[in-house]
Design an enzyme around this catalytic site. Structure first.
Site, short mmCIF file in Angstrom:
data_model
loop_
_atom_site.label_atom_id
_atom_site.label_comp_id
_atom_site.label_asym_id
_atom_site.label_seq_id
_atom_site.Cartn_x
_atom_site.Cartn_y
_atom_site.Cartn_z
CG HIS A 304 28.60 -17.12 20.46
ND1 HIS A 304 28.80 -18.15 21.35
CD2 HIS A 304 29.41 -16.11 20.88
CE1 HIS A 304 29.68 -17.78 22.27
NE2 HIS A 304 30.07 -16.54 22.00
CG ASP A 363 32.65 -10.01 19.09
OD1 ASP A 363 33.28 -9.49 20.04
OD2 ASP A 363 32.61 -11.23 18.90
#
Length: 411
Positions: A304, A363
């Site tokens: 991320h 996700d």
């Protein structure tokens, strides 16, 4: 006493104020550099630049912390509902029972869209992506509320409520149109999440009975996606809003930014990757491909921009995913979940991923939950937009209330 950082340029020293953060890192104020030092700062992607002051969301990426208005995201996901979190983000405090009831009543009251909007949908071909339809429909709301094109402070809250209320209706309409089914009107006897599921899956001849486990899971997903600091789509909304553009136009720019595969489309990419891997036996081969600089394969759902630790949202979704699949009788035989769990276990023990601090992100499990719910992959980003609209409106409102707000103009 004020603290300063010293910047030396061509032999001249400039004192830059150090602004104290209420939590997290302090900030060096470089706003006067261009005027006083005759040069600009260069920061591609704004990796080290704060574009505004905000009290909405705080992230400590190294420690894996995410808080909204001071509340830990795990606590909000497990103990609140989505509209309670929406109220928190917009107003800064959790609502009382009376405030909550009033807020939810207003959201329900504004969930209908103008009947003329139906004609807009007919301009799209049946194969149109729901995000394309939603993008146009949200932007068109400007035409239905011309009195709100010139905003006053009193309009901020009403506009936020209207947007939060109408986005799920438009999202469900986009889906229904894409599959050739009639639109389903909102039902004010249902709560926010139930109502969206009703508009998605009911038909004029068949009622949809909402499974409480599914409802709870979707409620958590909405909360976990509600806001996330100054990400690409939120920054886009703020930049558009800084020009004085109306909120409907601003939110449509956020939807456009969110549609990008590097932002809101990542969970769909995770599903495609898990399908490509195919079985647990193939995981080592794909791990090797991910490490190969010359191989275009990317391990989706890991790493991320902000988090250098386990994404706290992913931890909640992992357990939510198991609860949903258990309820649906798929816990032991869902191939995507089995691959995902084994892939995560292998990656978290691999030095390559440990050194690079590549952990599962939000996700990684959300797409599996959506698939189990019967939500098609082209709707994944649409659901993201429903949730993030709350954050966009909170940020839009905060921007307009900021006395230091200026029109955005990167150099």
């Amino acid at each position: 006493d004020s603290e300063f950082a010293e910047l030396k340029i061509r032999g001249k020293i400039f004192k830059l104020p150090i602004l104290k953060a209420s939590i997290g890192e302090d900030v060096i104020d470089i706003s006067r550099v261009s005027a006083e030092a005759d040069c600009f700062t260069y920061d591609p992607g704004f990796m080290s630049t704060a574009s505004c002051q905000s009290t909405i969301t705080y992230i400590d990426g190294d420690k894996g912390i995410l808080r909204h208005r001071g509340y830990n995201i795990k606590d909000l996901a497990e103990k609140s509902d989505f509209l309670e979190v929406a109220y928190l983000l917009i107003y800064g405090e959790l609502p009382t029972i009376e405030q909550y009831n009033n807020f939810t009543t207003q959201v329900a009251h504004h969930s209908l869209v103008n009947e003329r909007l139906h004609y807009l949908f007919q301009a799209f071909c049946s194969s149109s992506h729901p995000m394309a339809i939603m993008l146009a429909a949200v932007g068109s709301l400007s035409a239905f509320y011309p009195d709100l094109l010139n905003f006053k402070e009193a309009d901020y809250e009403l506009t936020a409520i209207r947007m939060i209320a109408k986005i799920p209706t438009i999202a469900a309409m986009s889906y229904k149109y894409s599959i050739g089914q009639p639109f389903i009107y909102p039902d004010n006897s249902l709560d926010f999440t139930e109502n969206f599921l009703h508009m998605m899956f009911a038909t004029p001849c068949t009622k949809y009975k909402v499974n409480p486990i599914i409802k709870n899971a979707l409620n958590k997903i909405f909360i976990l996606h509600a806001d996330h600091e100054q990400n690409a789509s939120t920054s886009t909304v703020r930049i558009a809003g800084s020009s004085g553009a109306n909120a409907f136009a601003c939110i449509s720019t956020g939807i456009a930014s969110l549609w990008g595969p590097a932002h809101g489309g990542a969970n769909e990419a995770v599903i495609n990757m898990l399908k490509e891997i195919g079985s647990s036996e193939n995981i080592p081969k794909f791990i090797a491909k991910a490490k190969d600089k010359n191989d275009p394969f990317r391990l989706m759902g890991f790493g991320h921009r902000v988090y250098k630790n386990y994404d706290p949202r992913a931890a909640v979704l992992k357990e939510t995913c198991k609860a949903v699949l258990k309820e649906l009788g798929q816990l032991e035989n869902n191939p995507l979940l089995q691959i995902a769990i084994e892939l995560e276990a292998i990656a978290l023990k691999d030095e390559y991923f440990i050194e690079r601090k590549l952990y599962p992100n939000v996700d990684f499990y959300s797409g599996i939950i959506y698939k189990a719910m019967g939500i098609p992959s082209q709707m994944f980003t649409v659901l993201f937009a429903i949730a993030r609209t709350v954050g966009w409106m909170a940020q839009w409102k905060e921007m307009h209330e900021d006395p230091e707000q200026k029109i955005s103009r990167p150099r």
